[in-house]
Design a protein around this motif. Sequence first.
Motif, PDB file in Angstrom:
ATOM      1  N   LYS A  37       2.851 -43.328 -22.347  1.00  0.00           N
ATOM      2  CA  LYS A  37       2.096 -42.417 -21.477  1.00  0.00           C
ATOM      3  C   LYS A  37       2.767 -42.404 -20.095  1.00  0.00           C
ATOM      4  CE  LYS A  37      -2.598 -41.258 -20.301  1.00  0.00           C
ATOM      5  NZ  LYS A  37      -2.842 -39.984 -20.840  1.00  0.00           N
ATOM      6  N   SER A  54       3.433 -39.905 -16.209  1.00  0.00           N
ATOM      7  CA  SER A  54       2.782 -38.976 -15.281  1.00  0.00           C
ATOM      8  C   SER A  54       3.076 -37.525 -15.698  1.00  0.00           C
ATOM      9  CB  SER A  54       3.310 -39.199 -13.872  1.00  0.00           C
ATOM     10  OG  SER A  54       4.602 -38.665 -13.795  1.00  0.00           O
ATOM     11  N   GLU A  55       2.232 -36.634 -15.200  1.00  0.00           N
ATOM     12  CA  GLU A  55       2.395 -35.212 -15.504  1.00  0.00           C
ATOM     13  C   GLU A  55       3.746 -34.702 -14.990  1.00  0.00           C
ATOM     14  OE1 GLU A  55      -1.523 -33.517 -14.539  1.00  0.00           O
ATOM     15  OE2 GLU A  55      -0.405 -31.613 -14.491  1.00  0.00           O
ATOM     16  N   ILE A  75       6.553 -35.471 -17.301  1.00  0.00           N
ATOM     17  CA  ILE A  75       6.540 -34.543 -18.448  1.00  0.00           C
ATOM     18  C   ILE A  75       7.178 -33.212 -18.030  1.00  0.00           C
ATOM     19  CG2 ILE A  75       5.049 -33.204 -20.017  1.00  0.00           C
ATOM     20  CD1 ILE A  75       4.300 -35.889 -20.792  1.00  0.00           C
ATOM     21  N   LYS A  99       1.956 -33.139 -25.070  1.00  0.00           N
ATOM     22  CA  LYS A  99       1.325 -32.769 -23.795  1.00  0.00           C
ATOM     23  C   LYS A  99      -0.136 -33.189 -23.728  1.00  0.00           C
ATOM     24  CE  LYS A  99       2.657 -29.382 -21.242  1.00  0.00           C
ATOM     25  NZ  LYS A  99       3.241 -28.200 -20.626  1.00  0.00           N
ATOM     26  N   GLN A 105      -0.102 -36.720 -23.163  1.00  0.00           N
ATOM     27  CA  GLN A 105       0.781 -36.962 -22.004  1.00  0.00           C
ATOM     28  C   GLN A 105       1.780 -38.093 -22.273  1.00  0.00           C
ATOM     29  OE1 GLN A 105      -1.486 -36.221 -18.302  1.00  0.00           O
ATOM     30  NE2 GLN A 105       0.069 -37.487 -17.335  1.00  0.00           N
ATOM     31  N   THR A 106       2.398 -38.009 -23.478  1.00  0.00           N
ATOM     32  CA  THR A 106       3.356 -39.063 -23.839  1.00  0.00           C
ATOM     33  C   THR A 106       4.751 -38.502 -24.096  1.00  0.00           C
ATOM     34  OG1 THR A 106       2.825 -38.853 -26.189  1.00  0.00           O
ATOM     35  CG2 THR A 106       1.613 -40.544 -24.943  1.00  0.00           C
TER      36      THR A 106
END
Length: 358
Positions: free
Chosen positions: A101, A103-104, A107, A166, A169-170
């Motif tokens: 996991k 942070s956005e 990603i 998404k 979030q990984t």
Amino acid sequence: MKCNKRLKCLFFAVASFILFTGCTMEDIAKKNGKDNGVTTKIFAMNTVMNMTIYGESIESAKKILAEAEQEIYQLEALFSATMKNSDISYINENAGKSPVKVSEQTITMIEKAKEIQKLTNGAFDITVSPVVKAWGFTTRNFRVPKKEEITKLISYINSDWITINKEEQTVFLEKPGMAIDLGGIAKGYTADYLSNWFEQKGVASGILSLGGNVIGIGLHNGNKWGVALQDPLNENASVGILKIGNQSVVTSGGYQRNFEKDGKIYHHIINPKTGYPAEEGLISVTIISSDGTKADGLSTALFVMGIEQAVDFWRQSNDFEAIFITEDRRVLATEGIADDFQFTGESQGYQYSTIFKK
Ligand code: AMP
Ligand code: MG
């Protein structure tokens, strides 16, 4: 082995910074009349960063810059390939084991990097990391890897093996031995992020230079910003001036980080297909675009492609312009930037020749 340190792209706000060199922040602001310009210089992401903004007042500009510095350190803590607790280290440690996991923003960055890999047919690929490490560019323990080692390591390169979930979030690197390195794109992303962030803070004018990445915010007293294009063969000289508005100028070149072994120079931009430093006759590639992240990825990719492929690629695109400098000292520009580029490199032996047309 000798290491040539990374050079930063010079910039100035239409001559004023050159004249003001050596003055204090307050002096700069006074000489700019109502401008209230404040400059800060920091070291982050392995490079020197300069930021100048023009705020409501000197006090407010200083406060905003101090906050911006913290924003940079936070992004560095996510994207660094060497910091132990970064998102990237965490992803790499778990290659072939499990999704992690993150942070956005991590990603978003990896998604963008995957897009650029597809677009450039693999000339840009963040999974080049095991090879970059083997040459010692990550740790500065430079070495020339054996052919067999390179052959093995290039088998780990392919961004299609990065799985992003998404919803969860990984990020997952499917093959053990794989690793990613955002060095070719992170400063461009940071520049875009900061430019938006400054605008949200009400900053309408400024210029940031993050290593080889320069980004303009608005205009300066109604004028475009002047950005000096580095002479790749002389760190104290430039070969011309570019005028930009709300745009990024990003330069990649083998001169920025390299080492010498047995009389040969090996630089940090790797051709992911061969695992060796790209040698396609270019010494620098500069991309001008309103998308700073893409400009950063493309400067690296077009350097790998070489001039012919790079120009074909430009002809099929509509969101960037480019200036190429070749080993035989020719400076070549694409037509969309030619009017905003003033060539000054004759005295250093450069020749400004072709302007590529669509
Ligand atoms: P830049 O200075 O933006 O051209 O990026 C160069 C950095 O990106 C290197 O120091 C490596 O960390 C990484 N890199 C090298 N070759 C590539 C490549 N072909 N694709 C993606 N990243 C690369
Ligand atoms: Mg780049």
